[in-house]
Write a protein that holds these residues in place. Sequence first.
Motif, PDB file in Angstrom:
ATOM      1  N   VAL A 128       0.844  -1.194   0.000  1.00 53.36           N
ATOM      2  CA  VAL A 128       0.000   0.000   0.000  1.00 53.36           C
ATOM      3  C   VAL A 128       0.882   1.248   0.000  1.00 53.36           C
ATOM      4  O   VAL A 128       2.081   1.180   0.274  1.00 53.36           O
ATOM      5  CB  VAL A 128      -0.960   0.017   1.204  1.00 53.36           C
ATOM      6  N   GLN A 129       0.261   2.400  -0.287  1.00 51.94           N
ATOM      7  CA  GLN A 129       1.015   3.640  -0.486  1.00 51.94           C
ATOM      8  C   GLN A 129       1.162   4.492   0.768  1.00 51.94           C
ATOM      9  O   GLN A 129       2.121   5.237   0.892  1.00 51.94           O
ATOM     10  CB  GLN A 129       0.339   4.483  -1.584  1.00 51.94           C
ATOM     11  N   ASP A 130       0.200   4.411   1.680  1.00 49.16           N
ATOM     12  CA  ASP A 130       0.270   5.278   2.861  1.00 49.16           C
ATOM     13  C   ASP A 130      -0.352   4.590   4.068  1.00 49.16           C
ATOM     14  O   ASP A 130      -0.944   3.516   3.960  1.00 49.16           O
ATOM     15  CB  ASP A 130      -0.394   6.632   2.593  1.00 49.16           C
ATOM     16  N   THR A 135      -2.939   5.398   5.891  1.00 51.83           N
ATOM     17  CA  THR A 135      -4.398   5.261   5.851  1.00 51.83           C
ATOM     18  C   THR A 135      -4.796   3.999   5.110  1.00 51.83           C
ATOM     19  O   THR A 135      -5.672   3.245   5.553  1.00 51.83           O
ATOM     20  CB  THR A 135      -5.032   6.493   5.176  1.00 51.83           C
ATOM     21  N   GLN A 136      -4.153   3.736   3.979  1.00 52.73           N
ATOM     22  CA  GLN A 136      -4.434   2.513   3.229  1.00 52.73           C
ATOM     23  C   GLN A 136      -4.025   1.283   4.028  1.00 52.73           C
ATOM     24  O   GLN A 136      -4.699   0.246   3.976  1.00 52.73           O
ATOM     25  CB  GLN A 136      -3.695   2.541   1.892  1.00 52.73           C
ATOM     26  N   LEU A 178      -6.746   0.680   6.590  1.00 52.48           N
ATOM     27  CA  LEU A 178      -7.943   0.155   5.935  1.00 52.48           C
ATOM     28  C   LEU A 178      -7.725  -1.296   5.514  1.00 52.48           C
ATOM     29  O   LEU A 178      -8.587  -2.160   5.734  1.00 52.48           O
ATOM     30  CB  LEU A 178      -8.282   1.013   4.714  1.00 52.48           C
ATOM     31  N   TYR A 179      -6.578  -1.572   4.917  1.00 49.10           N
ATOM     32  CA  TYR A 179      -6.249  -2.937   4.490  1.00 49.10           C
ATOM     33  C   TYR A 179      -6.265  -3.876   5.695  1.00 49.10           C
ATOM     34  O   TYR A 179      -6.803  -4.983   5.639  1.00 49.10           O
ATOM     35  CB  TYR A 179      -4.875  -2.947   3.830  1.00 49.10           C
TER      36      TYR A 179
END
Length: 203
Positions: A187-189, A191-192, A195-196
Amino acid sequence: MIRVLIADDHPVVRQGLRTFLDLQDDITVVGEAGDGAQAVELVGELAPDVLLLDLKMPVLDGLGTLERLAGSATRVVVLTSVSDRSDVGPAMRAGASGFLYKDVDPTALVQAVRSVHGGQVLLAPEAAEAMLSTPDGPPPVPLTDREREVLALIAAGRSNREIARSLAVAEKTVKTHVSNVLMKLGVQDRTQAALYAVRHGLG
């Protein structure tokens, strides 16, 4: 202005939440629902930015409400008095963006509304722990024990500085762990990553 809808079957709870939230300069309560079916109807009519949703309600419970709202632009924060941790996973997988308990500090609740409205995922520490524990075997991604701790704290909305303080390590060390977690999860950040993690029960 963040437009909030409150869904709870107890009028006293709804009034208390409305009174406090309406004191905030950037938040306005646009409606109240006493059950899940009414909440779904009001989301369609009012298009609130954030829905504060109780899990145990008549007519249609919180999980049923989340399922009905799948695809809605309204972001949902579960706000419950139920301490059963088994509710956390289903609620997050059904589309909730946050999971808090009703004993949350009012200031923390306001910050949660702002954070979720801003696109973040936010969990009470107990809820994050429930989502990120893996009692049935090793996690499906090769995270170290320390990386799992860092991921749990990311999912709980903690900053690098707060994580460093919690784990008694240097902030630079936390940054390294966060980078490794993001790389391993693909993931990129952060927050992701949060969520993941909550969607897949990773830890």
